[in-house]
Design a protein around this motif. Structure first.
Motif, PDB file in Angstrom:
ATOM      1  N   GLY A 259       0.830  -1.203   0.000  1.00  0.00           N
ATOM      2  CA  GLY A 259       0.000   0.000   0.000  1.00  0.00           C
ATOM      3  C   GLY A 259       0.860   1.247   0.000  1.00  0.00           C
ATOM      4  N   GLN A 281      -1.525  10.549   9.749  1.00  0.00           N
ATOM      5  CA  GLN A 281      -2.626  10.103   8.900  1.00  0.00           C
ATOM      6  C   GLN A 281      -2.119   9.419   7.648  1.00  0.00           C
ATOM      7  N   LYS A 284      -1.297   5.884   8.516  1.00  0.00           N
ATOM      8  CA  LYS A 284      -2.546   5.141   8.713  1.00  0.00           C
ATOM      9  C   LYS A 284      -3.224   4.836   7.385  1.00  0.00           C
ATOM     10  N   PHE A 285      -3.265   5.826   6.489  1.00  0.00           N
ATOM     11  CA  PHE A 285      -3.861   5.619   5.165  1.00  0.00           C
ATOM     12  C   PHE A 285      -3.104   4.534   4.388  1.00  0.00           C
ATOM     13  N   LEU A 287      -1.283   2.030   5.552  1.00  0.00           N
ATOM     14  CA  LEU A 287      -1.563   0.717   6.124  1.00  0.00           C
ATOM     15  C   LEU A 287      -2.957   0.233   5.733  1.00  0.00           C
ATOM     16  N   HIS A 288      -3.927   1.135   5.797  1.00  0.00           N
ATOM     17  CA  HIS A 288      -5.290   0.776   5.400  1.00  0.00           C
ATOM     18  C   HIS A 288      -5.346   0.376   3.925  1.00  0.00           C
ATOM     19  N   ASP A 289      -4.591   1.095   3.100  1.00  0.00           N
ATOM     20  CA  ASP A 289      -4.550   0.783   1.671  1.00  0.00           C
ATOM     21  C   ASP A 289      -4.033  -0.626   1.435  1.00  0.00           C
ATOM     22  N   GLY A 291      -4.423  -3.109   3.631  1.00  0.00           N
ATOM     23  CA  GLY A 291      -5.168  -4.062   4.440  1.00  0.00           C
ATOM     24  C   GLY A 291      -4.396  -4.527   5.655  1.00  0.00           C
ATOM     25  N   ASN A 293      -2.585  -3.637   9.712  1.00  0.00           N
ATOM     26  CA  ASN A 293      -2.700  -2.908  10.964  1.00  0.00           C
ATOM     27  C   ASN A 293      -1.318  -2.497  11.449  1.00  0.00           C
TER      28      ASN A 293
END
Length: 412
Positions: A259, A281, A284-285, A287-289, A291, A293
């Motif tokens: 990501g 942020q 966090k973005f 890591l979210h991209d 999938g 944590n």
């Protein structure tokens, strides 16, 4: 969503001019700072930098390529050649429109611009400019020339976000492949900023270390006595490829690009946000991209340039994201390479990938007493590399203008 992997890597840097020597020197914690040889720097506040050494460009490029390109493009071409050969893909077995180039640079042909303006003044301000002046200075030209040289006819452009440029390029390459717009993209970054105007300009900003008596110890990220960054130069190039395409041709896969993300500090033209809001942020973005944590991450290659404000804001941001993770380590490899500006994210992403493949986290050198304002929970690897299983690694880059570029890699 299509998966994207790395199948080739190439390096030109102060720490080595190929992937193998670069990684060996990084793992061994070797400083690459010394007095500047490219010009007489005795009248500057900073006399030293991390220059590319022992690179004979004519051994890699022909005379016409050298004549028509700035040094930053030459670095990019040499690193790209290694990465493309490392990847081993064959263009004649693909559509040329399936292969693209997205390369980052902060300053482009800065050295050429400086030289041409100096010659213009020396000639009594008579306009006798080199016909290659404009093409050599353009920030997009390294990407363009790589495309022309190899016949890659897919997406082709440059990403410019100051010192976040390479990670921006990697993010763009990741997404173009995810969208099905390409099978392979040559990406990364290149810069050649060791010139009089560049060093003088960064001195005027009070951004560079002035530890002239011991340049090899000048870059000391997170240390209480840090006094500015060490200028570096070079290029890092990665071959990003659609996973299924790589598997089908039997390619060697280093790691997956899990990501990436970008945010803005919206705070100041040169300073990072003191609380690291944009960086928090952005991580966090990213890591979210992918999938993932925060607890999944084993290694963070910090942007950490050895500046008083930047290192602290990043340390706070990393702690805010990963403070509850008891199995991650941080290191700042700019302590060895210097700051390669638009190429920094590329070579540091390569470090992150090699940490995954080799199970080694390189050290932060010259850091003796960690600034007491750095959060105590950060495990900063100092002095010597450590052996550690790394499944997920993250690379941070932050640029003037408030640009935050983060890339995340994971074991396949």
């Amino acid at each position: 969503m299509k998966r994207v992997v790395i199948t080739g890597m190439g390096v030109v840097s102060p720490a080595g001019n190929d992937l193998k020597s670069f990684w060996t020197n990084i793992v061994n914690g070797r400083s690459n700072a010394a007095n500047i040889t490219r010009f007489n720097a005795e009248h500057f506040k900073t006399h030293f930098a991390a220059e590319v050494k022992e690179l004979i460009i004519i051994d890699h490029l022909d005379r016409n390529e050298i004549k028509r390109s700035d040094l930053y493009t030459q670095y990019a071409l040499i690193a790209a050649k290694e990465a493309i050969e490392d990847s081993g893909f064959e263009l004649d077995k693909m559509s040329p429109f399936d292969v693209g180039v997205i390369l980052g640079s902060a300053q482009g042909g800065f050295e050429t611009f400086e030289q041409q303006v100096r010659e213009y003044a020396a000639n009594g301000f008579m306009p006798h400019f080199n016909p290659f002046f404009i093409p050599k200075t353009l920030v997009n030209m390294a990407a363009g020339i790589i495309s022309i040289k190899y016949g890659f006819m897919g997406v082709n452009f440059s990403a410019v976000s100051a010192c976040a440029s390479a990670n921006t390029a990697i993010m763009d390459a990741l997404n173009y492949i995810r969208w099905g717009k390409a099978k392979i993209i040559i990406t990364g970054g290149a810069d050649a900023p060791i010139s009089e105007a560049s060093i003088g300009g960064y001195n005027a900003l009070k951004a560079l270390s002035t530890r002239n008596e011991s340049p090899e110890t000048a870059s000391r990220p997170f240390d209480v006595d840090r006094d500015g960054f060490l200028m570096g130069e070079g290029a890092g190039v990665l071959v990003l490829e659609e996973y299924e395409h790589a598997v089908a041709r039997g390619a060697h896969i280093y790691a997956e690009v899990a990501g990436a993300a970008m945010t803005s500090d919206a705070y100041h033209i040169t300073a990072t946000h003191p609380e690291g809001k944009g960086a928090i942020q952005g991580m966090k973005f990213a890591l979210h991209d992918g999938g993932l944590n925060a607890e999944d991450v084993n290694y963070v290659n910090a942007h950490a340039t050895s500046t008083s404000v930047g290192d602290l804001s990043e340390a706070r941001a990393i702690n805010a994201v990963f403070g509850n993770n008891t199995d991650f380590s941080v290191s700042a490899t700019k302590s060895m390479t210097g700051h390669l500006l638009g190429a920094a994210g590329a070579i540091e992403s390569i470090v992150a990938v090699k940490a995954i493949t080799d199970g080694i986290i390189p050290p932060t050198i010259n850091t003796h007493t960690i600034d007491p304002e750095v959060p105590a929970g950060l495990h900063i690897v100092i002095k010597e590399a450590i052996n550690k299983k790394v499944n997920v690694a993250l690379s941070n880059t932050f640029g003037f203008g408030g640009h935050n570029g983060i890339a995340v890699f994971k074991k396949v």
